[in-house]
Design a protein around this motif. Structure first.
Motif, PDB file in Angstrom:
ATOM      1  N   TYR A 147      -3.397   3.267   5.948  1.00  0.00           N
ATOM      2  CA  TYR A 147      -3.158   1.864   5.605  1.00  0.00           C
ATOM      3  C   TYR A 147      -4.293   0.983   6.136  1.00  0.00           C
ATOM      4  O   TYR A 147      -4.799   0.099   5.436  1.00  0.00           O
TER       5      TYR A 147
ATOM      6  N   VAL B  63       1.437   5.304   0.458  1.00  0.00           N
ATOM      7  CA  VAL B  63       0.875   6.518   1.051  1.00  0.00           C
ATOM      8  C   VAL B  63       1.820   7.680   0.749  1.00  0.00           C
ATOM      9  O   VAL B  63       3.004   7.615   1.075  1.00  0.00           O
TER      10      VAL B  63
ATOM     11  N   ARG C 215      -7.401   0.773   4.080  1.00  0.00           N
ATOM     12  CA  ARG C 215      -7.329   0.157   2.749  1.00  0.00           C
ATOM     13  C   ARG C 215      -7.765  -1.307   2.826  1.00  0.00           C
ATOM     14  O   ARG C 215      -7.603  -1.949   3.850  1.00  0.00           O
ATOM     15  N   ARG C 216      -8.228  -1.818   1.690  1.00  0.00           N
ATOM     16  CA  ARG C 216      -8.561  -3.254   1.599  1.00  0.00           C
ATOM     17  C   ARG C 216      -7.584  -3.898   0.644  1.00  0.00           C
ATOM     18  O   ARG C 216      -7.575  -3.585  -0.539  1.00  0.00           O
ATOM     19  N   ARG C 217      -6.785  -4.801   1.122  1.00  0.00           N
ATOM     20  CA  ARG C 217      -5.784  -5.446   0.255  1.00  0.00           C
ATOM     21  C   ARG C 217      -6.419  -6.666  -0.392  1.00  0.00           C
ATOM     22  O   ARG C 217      -6.962  -7.515   0.305  1.00  0.00           O
TER      23      ARG C 217
ATOM     24  N   GLU D 208       0.867  -1.180   0.000  1.00  0.00           N
ATOM     25  CA  GLU D 208       0.000   0.000   0.000  1.00  0.00           C
ATOM     26  C   GLU D 208       0.906   1.234   0.000  1.00  0.00           C
ATOM     27  O   GLU D 208       1.877   1.301   0.771  1.00  0.00           O
TER      28      GLU D 208
END
Ligand code: IPE
Ligand code: IPE
Ligand code: MG
Length: 242
Positions: free
Chosen positions: A227, A206, A230-232, A204
């Protein structure tokens, strides 16, 4: 201490930082660019403390790129001397904190021998520590790292069909280092500039406007907050099908 709104369960294991904006920080104060590099030391130490607060296990910071040799010789010389003296000044403190210091990058003829000696001393002194591994990417380029891995692999004489992602990963500078979960770049630039190219496949990213010398653990916590929002998906679909 973890800020109360950060979820304990989703602390990144590995954070990478592109410490950018030192020159602009200094220029805004009518100081020479080198003063910006010097001011970045406090930011680096506070970031280490922030990682310790959070329980992050790996922190990798971009200190000098394979392209930074293009800078004026006085600035390059300053950066060499500065990194050497930073290691000498801070290694005891970092050692007491349980930080293992290691380096990623090419140890070629351009790096002064006195700097290499200080790097080895810091690495040897802290090699038994496991609380946090601080990797300093120094004379580091992501492409150079992949080239170096390929050179090592080439001499093995493998059947091409045997070469996989794992073969490459195992021949990077630190085969035991997990890929970064989160990469932060300061100074409002939206690029990677040859940092950990192989390893950031699913990191991710940023990007923050703060200039590196102003960066403190609160900014690190803010990046971790992003972070955690967020959806990984790693190419799949998240739970709930989103
Ligand atoms: C990052 O700051 C430090 C190094 C690249 C060594 P810069 O020196 O790139 O600062 P800016 O980007 O010119 O402001
Ligand atoms: C990346 O910053 C390298 C480091 C932070 C050490 P640069 O300032 O060198 O990157 P560019 O030139 O803006 O892409
Ligand atoms: Mg820069």
């Amino acid at each position: 201490m973890i800020p109360p709104d950060l979820q304990d369960a989703r602390i990144p294991e590995h954070i990478g930082c592109v410490m950018d904006g030192n020159g602009r920080w200094a220029q805004r104060r009518n100081l020479p660019r080198t003063q910006g590099h010097a001011a970045g030391e406090e930011a680096l130490l506070d970031t280490v403390y922030g990682c310790l607060d959070l329980g992050v296990k790996w922190l990798t910071v971009y200190a000098f790129s394979t392209e930074n040799w293009r800078r004026p010789p006085e600035e390059v010389r300053f950066l060499m001397n500065f990194n050497r003296s930073l290691l000498r000044r801070r290694r005891d403190e970092l050692n007491d904190l349980g930080v293992r210091i290691q380096f990623s990058g090419r140890r070629d003829w351009r790096v002064p021998r006195s700097v290499l000696r200080e790097m080895n001393a810091a690495q040897d002194m802290t090699s038994g520590n496991r609380t946090l591994t601080l990797t300093m990417a120094f004379n580091y380029g992501g492409r150079a790292e992949i080239v170096d891995a390929v050179r090592e692999i080439a001499v093995l004489g493998l059947n091409p069909a045997q070469i996989t992602d794992r073969t490459i990963s195992r021949h990077l500078y630190h085969a035991d280092m997990p890929d970064p979960d989160l990469v932060i770049r300061t100074s409002g630039e939206y690029r990677i500039s040859n940092f950990l190219l192989w390893q950031i496949a699913y990191s991710e990213l940023v990007f923050m406007d703060t200039l590196w010398p102003d960066f403190r653990r609160e900014h690190l916590f803010e990046a971790v907050r992003f972070y955690q929002g967020r959806r990984r998906r790693y190419g799949g679909i998240a739970e709930g099908g989103q």
